[in-house]
Design a protein around this motif. Structure first.
Motif, PDB file in Angstrom:
ATOM      1  N   ALA A  53      25.403 -19.743  24.580  1.00  0.00           N
ATOM      2  CA  ALA A  53      25.065 -18.387  24.143  1.00  0.00           C
ATOM      3  C   ALA A  53      24.338 -17.631  25.251  1.00  0.00           C
ATOM      4  O   ALA A  53      24.606 -16.445  25.495  1.00  0.00           O
ATOM      5  CB  ALA A  53      24.202 -18.441  22.879  1.00  0.00           C
ATOM      6  N   GLY A  54      23.426 -18.319  25.933  1.00  0.00           N
ATOM      7  CA  GLY A  54      22.705 -17.689  27.039  1.00  0.00           C
ATOM      8  C   GLY A  54      23.636 -17.307  28.169  1.00  0.00           C
ATOM      9  O   GLY A  54      23.532 -16.200  28.738  1.00  0.00           O
ATOM     10  N   LEU A  55      24.557 -18.213  28.505  1.00  0.00           N
ATOM     11  CA  LEU A  55      25.513 -17.931  29.582  1.00  0.00           C
ATOM     12  C   LEU A  55      26.418 -16.759  29.202  1.00  0.00           C
ATOM     13  O   LEU A  55      26.680 -15.863  30.024  1.00  0.00           O
ATOM     14  CB  LEU A  55      26.357 -19.181  29.854  1.00  0.00           C
ATOM     15  N   GLY A  56      26.878 -16.768  27.947  1.00  0.00           N
ATOM     16  CA  GLY A  56      27.704 -15.655  27.485  1.00  0.00           C
ATOM     17  C   GLY A  56      26.953 -14.340  27.525  1.00  0.00           C
ATOM     18  O   GLY A  56      27.498 -13.293  27.904  1.00  0.00           O
ATOM     19  N   MET A  57      25.677 -14.390  27.149  1.00  0.00           N
ATOM     20  CA  MET A  57      24.857 -13.174  27.148  1.00  0.00           C
ATOM     21  C   MET A  57      24.669 -12.631  28.565  1.00  0.00           C
ATOM     22  O   MET A  57      24.604 -11.420  28.777  1.00  0.00           O
ATOM     23  CB  MET A  57      23.501 -13.491  26.510  1.00  0.00           C
ATOM     24  N   ILE A  58      24.593 -13.537  29.542  1.00  0.00           N
ATOM     25  CA  ILE A  58      24.478 -13.113  30.948  1.00  0.00           C
ATOM     26  C   ILE A  58      25.694 -12.282  31.347  1.00  0.00           C
ATOM     27  O   ILE A  58      25.573 -11.192  31.909  1.00  0.00           O
ATOM     28  CB  ILE A  58      24.344 -14.341  31.873  1.00  0.00           C
ATOM     29  N   PHE A  59      26.893 -12.787  31.023  1.00  0.00           N
ATOM     30  CA  PHE A  59      28.117 -12.080  31.399  1.00  0.00           C
ATOM     31  C   PHE A  59      28.296 -10.795  30.600  1.00  0.00           C
ATOM     32  O   PHE A  59      28.732  -9.774  31.134  1.00  0.00           O
ATOM     33  CB  PHE A  59      29.332 -12.993  31.217  1.00  0.00           C
ATOM     34  N   VAL A  60      27.947 -10.833  29.307  1.00  0.00           N
ATOM     35  CA  VAL A  60      28.039  -9.618  28.493  1.00  0.00           C
ATOM     36  C   VAL A  60      27.056  -8.566  29.024  1.00  0.00           C
ATOM     37  O   VAL A  60      27.385  -7.376  29.115  1.00  0.00           O
ATOM     38  CB  VAL A  60      27.754  -9.929  27.014  1.00  0.00           C
ATOM     39  N   GLY A  61      25.860  -9.027  29.389  1.00  0.00           N
ATOM     40  CA  GLY A  61      24.874  -8.109  29.954  1.00  0.00           C
ATOM     41  C   GLY A  61      25.355  -7.483  31.255  1.00  0.00           C
ATOM     42  O   GLY A  61      25.178  -6.282  31.497  1.00  0.00           O
ATOM     43  N   LEU A  62      25.976  -8.304  32.107  1.00  0.00           N
ATOM     44  CA  LEU A  62      26.500  -7.793  33.379  1.00  0.00           C
ATOM     45  C   LEU A  62      27.611  -6.778  33.150  1.00  0.00           C
ATOM     46  O   LEU A  62      27.666  -5.730  33.818  1.00  0.00           O
ATOM     47  CB  LEU A  62      27.015  -8.954  34.231  1.00  0.00           C
ATOM     48  N   ASN A  63      28.516  -7.078  32.221  1.00  0.00           N
ATOM     49  CA  ASN A  63      29.597  -6.139  31.919  1.00  0.00           C
ATOM     50  C   ASN A  63      29.064  -4.835  31.334  1.00  0.00           C
ATOM     51  O   ASN A  63      29.563  -3.753  31.629  1.00  0.00           O
ATOM     52  CB  ASN A  63      30.600  -6.771  30.946  1.00  0.00           C
ATOM     53  N   GLY A 123      21.891  -9.980  40.388  1.00  0.00           N
ATOM     54  CA  GLY A 123      23.043  -9.698  39.533  1.00  0.00           C
ATOM     55  C   GLY A 123      23.422  -8.220  39.577  1.00  0.00           C
ATOM     56  O   GLY A 123      24.607  -7.867  39.659  1.00  0.00           O
ATOM     57  N   ILE A 124      22.425  -7.345  39.526  1.00  0.00           N
ATOM     58  CA  ILE A 124      22.684  -5.902  39.625  1.00  0.00           C
ATOM     59  C   ILE A 124      23.253  -5.559  40.993  1.00  0.00           C
ATOM     60  O   ILE A 124      24.201  -4.777  41.115  1.00  0.00           O
ATOM     61  CB  ILE A 124      21.388  -5.110  39.361  1.00  0.00           C
ATOM     62  N   LEU A 125      22.684  -6.158  42.035  1.00  0.00           N
ATOM     63  CA  LEU A 125      23.187  -5.920  43.392  1.00  0.00           C
ATOM     64  C   LEU A 125      24.658  -6.322  43.515  1.00  0.00           C
ATOM     65  O   LEU A 125      25.465  -5.614  44.128  1.00  0.00           O
ATOM     66  CB  LEU A 125      22.358  -6.728  44.400  1.00  0.00           C
ATOM     67  N   GLN A 126      24.992  -7.471  42.937  1.00  0.00           N
ATOM     68  CA  GLN A 126      26.372  -7.940  43.011  1.00  0.00           C
ATOM     69  C   GLN A 126      27.332  -6.959  42.332  1.00  0.00           C
ATOM     70  O   GLN A 126      28.410  -6.673  42.849  1.00  0.00           O
ATOM     71  CB  GLN A 126      26.491  -9.327  42.369  1.00  0.00           C
ATOM     72  N   ARG A 127      26.914  -6.437  41.171  1.00  0.00           N
ATOM     73  CA  ARG A 127      27.758  -5.489  40.447  1.00  0.00           C
ATOM     74  C   ARG A 127      27.891  -4.177  41.230  1.00  0.00           C
ATOM     75  O   ARG A 127      28.983  -3.594  41.305  1.00  0.00           O
ATOM     76  CB  ARG A 127      27.173  -5.221  39.064  1.00  0.00           C
ATOM     77  N   LEU A 128      26.791  -3.699  41.775  1.00  0.00           N
ATOM     78  CA  LEU A 128      26.839  -2.452  42.557  1.00  0.00           C
ATOM     79  C   LEU A 128      27.743  -2.612  43.773  1.00  0.00           C
ATOM     80  O   LEU A 128      28.548  -1.725  44.093  1.00  0.00           O
ATOM     81  CB  LEU A 128      25.427  -2.053  42.988  1.00  0.00           C
ATOM     82  N   PHE A 144      23.145   1.947  28.818  1.00  0.00           N
ATOM     83  CA  PHE A 144      24.018   0.798  29.089  1.00  0.00           C
ATOM     84  C   PHE A 144      23.377  -0.113  30.139  1.00  0.00           C
ATOM     85  O   PHE A 144      23.388  -1.348  30.006  1.00  0.00           O
ATOM     86  CB  PHE A 144      25.392   1.268  29.575  1.00  0.00           C
ATOM     87  N   VAL A 145      22.839   0.492  31.201  1.00  0.00           N
ATOM     88  CA  VAL A 145      22.216  -0.297  32.275  1.00  0.00           C
ATOM     89  C   VAL A 145      20.989  -1.040  31.752  1.00  0.00           C
ATOM     90  O   VAL A 145      20.828  -2.247  31.977  1.00  0.00           O
ATOM     91  CB  VAL A 145      21.831   0.605  33.465  1.00  0.00           C
ATOM     92  N   LEU A 146      20.112  -0.313  31.040  1.00  0.00           N
ATOM     93  CA  LEU A 146      18.882  -0.937  30.534  1.00  0.00           C
ATOM     94  C   LEU A 146      19.189  -2.001  29.476  1.00  0.00           C
ATOM     95  O   LEU A 146      18.604  -3.089  29.482  1.00  0.00           O
ATOM     96  CB  LEU A 146      17.958   0.133  29.953  1.00  0.00           C
ATOM     97  N   GLY A 147      20.134  -1.683  28.584  1.00  0.00           N
ATOM     98  CA  GLY A 147      20.514  -2.660  27.555  1.00  0.00           C
ATOM     99  C   GLY A 147      21.178  -3.882  28.157  1.00  0.00           C
ATOM    100  O   GLY A 147      20.906  -5.014  27.748  1.00  0.00           O
ATOM    101  N   GLY A 148      22.045  -3.648  29.153  1.00  0.00           N
ATOM    102  CA  GLY A 148      22.692  -4.768  29.827  1.00  0.00           C
ATOM    103  C   GLY A 148      21.696  -5.635  30.563  1.00  0.00           C
ATOM    104  O   GLY A 148      21.795  -6.878  30.552  1.00  0.00           O
ATOM    105  N   LEU A 149      20.710  -4.984  31.197  1.00  0.00           N
ATOM    106  CA  LEU A 149      19.668  -5.734  31.900  1.00  0.00           C
ATOM    107  C   LEU A 149      18.860  -6.582  30.921  1.00  0.00           C
ATOM    108  O   LEU A 149      18.544  -7.746  31.202  1.00  0.00           O
ATOM    109  CB  LEU A 149      18.748  -4.759  32.643  1.00  0.00           C
ATOM    110  N   ALA A 150      18.541  -5.994  29.762  1.00  0.00           N
ATOM    111  CA  ALA A 150      17.788  -6.736  28.741  1.00  0.00           C
ATOM    112  C   ALA A 150      18.585  -7.949  28.262  1.00  0.00           C
ATOM    113  O   ALA A 150      18.041  -9.047  28.112  1.00  0.00           O
ATOM    114  CB  ALA A 150      17.455  -5.816  27.565  1.00  0.00           C
TER     115      ALA A 150
END
Length: 567
Positions: free
Chosen positions: A142-152, A200-205, A14-20
């Motif tokens: 689409a890019g912006l949506g992908m950013i949020f989907v990736g973060l989630n 982005g990862i730091l913010q989520r953590l 999930f983390v690696l896929g979300g990061l991608a």
């Protein structure tokens, strides 16, 4: 430890896929924004950066627009390599880009992540619409949506991972050791080449603390944040490799700015952390993602304000560590509009020097295309696209400059020279297009593992050698106005035509005999045709030296296979 990693396998994915997804979304949004803006980005940089202060605002605006400081600095490096931007101008852009990139962290911190899937859906639908503007806006959405989907998606994996004993120990180590956090932030950002992804990862953590999960504390976040600012300089460094001295100095300034910023804030780490915590307590919710965005923005804005007064010193250090080399340079007076009014004839002479410099870029591009034709190297592809941008920029700048000279009222002789120059820059630009075609043809071939046959390799090497002689003689005759050298170019063009026809026939015979396999990437005939067209454009330049009123043969009586497909 192995058992724990196995049990958390899905979470790690999930983390690696979300990061991608996050990184791909950033790149998609950036590419769509750049495509929507077109060449305006380069023009904004060139026309609005005559002072470092203007450069800062341009750097901010471009990075907000492109959503990547790496993209801004890479574009800036390209213009430096073309000699169309000076080092002092670039310093302001670097500073502004560091401020502009903080906007991404604020976007991530906004409470709109739940709409990510909707943005992605609408954006993808819009990309199917052929209307250019709608298509690019769709890419942005689409890019912006992908950013949020990736973060989630990352968040789904981070929650169980952050709850493990190993993660708690790691977070504790980062919180108690600022050096470890800084080094980790630098290395991780260097690896992913995106400070936005790291932050982005730091913010989520950090936000997981608000959900009752003991994740990373603010004392651990800040050093990693400072390290991420150092790691993001890798893009400018890579873009400067193979470039001129000025581009390497700009990369040095970029690294220097971010390293000095990190060092200063590490010295005042405790007051800095206290300020960030106060801001969060006073204006935000506990463990808000916007806390990290504020910390990131505060650091870059403060250091830009401080180091703005030390631009000369940074340039001095860049020149001290990156020594001058003997390089081709455009004249400093080039593109100076005052010169047009004072002496249009002198301005025309400087144009000739700039065209010769453009020709030298074409020559370098020719060598890149030739090398890539015989050996796959992804770095050469990036170099190819950089050279294409440089040639296109010169074509536009020189064309506009020559038009302004023509409006001053030249005598017939100089007017004739100006017309020849306009044709010459067009021919050089066309050669660049054909070289790009050749590189892209070989990209296809390498993807299909379609290597050159032994005979095909020999034919291509022979044709490249004749074209190299043609190119060298063309540059020589244009510089010296030597009719004798130009005549030699005309003779060589006949040789190129004969070779293209002979080698194309040989290739067809190899196909008939089954010596080579026909696949999608069987584009050897197209490669030969593009090389032959390069010879035609070199002939045009040489013929205009022999006869200034020369009309290109391909325009007067085009042969069927000589029709320019890229017009």
């Amino acid at each position: 430890m192995t058992v724990a990693a196995f049990m958390l396998g899905d979470e790690i994915l999930f983390v690696l896929g979300g990061l991608a997804l996050f990184i791909f979304g950033i790149n998609l949004m950036s590419d769509s924004l750049k495509a929507a803006a077109g060449n305006k980005l380069k023009m904004i940089i060139e026309k609005s950066t005559n002072t470092p202060l203007k450069g800062i605002f341009v750097g901010i605006a471009l990075t907000v627009l492109m959503q990547t400081s790496s993209g801004t600095t890479a574009l800036m490096i390209g213009l430096l390599r073309a000699g169309l931007l000076t080092l002092p101008q670039s310093v302001g852009i670097i500073m502004g880009a560091n401020i502009g990139t903080t906007v991404t962290a604020f976007i991530i911190g906004l409470p709109v992540a739940d709409y990510g899937l909707a943005m992605l859906f609408v954006g993808v639908i819009m990309t199917f619409i052929k209307q250019r503007k709608v298509h690019h806006i769709g890419g942005i959405l689409a890019g912006l949506g992908m950013i949020f989907v990736g973060l989630n998606t990352m968040s789904m994996g981070l929650k169980p991972i952050a709850s493990t004993q190993a993660a708690e120990s790691m977070f504790l180590a980062f919180s108690n050791n600022w050096l470890l956090g800084t080094v980790f932030g630098t290395l991780f950002t260097t690896l992913v080449q995106s400070s936005s992804a790291s932050i982005g990862i730091l913010q989520r953590l950090y936000a997981l603390n608000a959900e009752g999960i003991d994740s990373i504390a603010l004392t651990g976040v800040v050093p990693i944040l400072l390290g991420a600012n150092i790691g993001t300089t890798i893009t400018a460094f890579l873009a400067s490799l193979g470039g001129n001295t000025e581009s390497k100095r700009a990369a040095f300034v970029h690294i220097l700015f971010n390293v000095v910023s990190a060092v200063i804030f590490l010295i005042f780490l405790l007051p800095y952390e206290a300020l960030v915590l106060w801001f969060e307590t006073r204006y935000l919710q506990p463990y808000s993602m916007l806390t990290i965005a504020f910390a990131h923005a505060f650091q870059n804005i403060v250091m830009t304000f401080i180091l703005f007064f030390f631009i000369k010193q940074m340039i001095f250090l860049a020149k001290f560590f990156v020594k001058d080399k003997f390089e081709k340079q455009i004249p400093e007076e080039m593109f100076d509009e005052k010169l047009i009014h004072e002496s249009p004839v002198l301005a025309l002479e400087f144009v000739k020097k700039a065209i010769l410099y453009m020709g030298s870029i074409v020559k370098d591009y020719f060598e890149i295309a030739r090398e890539y034709s015989f050996k796959e190297n992804s770095k050469l592809v990036q170099e190819a696209y950089t050279h294409e941008m440089m040639i296109d920029t010169y074509d536009q700048k020189l064309h506009d400059y020559l038009i302004k000279i023509s409006q001053t009222g030249l005598d017939p002789k100089d007017s004739l020279k100006l017309s020849r120059d306009l044709d010459t820059i067009r021919d050089f630009e066309r050669i660049g297009d054909h070289l790009t075609n050749i590189v892209e043809f070989f990209v296809e071939r390498y993807q299909e593992s379609q290597l050159l046959s032994e005979e095909g390799g020999r034919d291509l090497a022979e044709l490249y050698q004749v074209l190299e002689d043609m190119l060298n003689h063309t540059l020589n005759c244009f510089e010296t106005n030597s009719v004798e050298v130009a005549q030699h170019v005309v003779e060589l063009e006949d040789v190129v035509d004969d070779m293209e026809e002979k080698f194309r026939y040989r290739y067809i015979e190899r196909l008939k005999n089954g010596d080579v396999t026909f696949v999608i990437a069987a584009n050897f005939a197209d490669i030969l045709a593009n090389l032959e067209r390069i010879g035609d454009h070199l002939l045009n330049i040489a013929s205009s030296v022999i006869e200034p009123m020369y009309i290109p043969q391909s325009i007067a009586v085009p042969k069927p296979h000589e029709v320019d497909k890229d017009i």
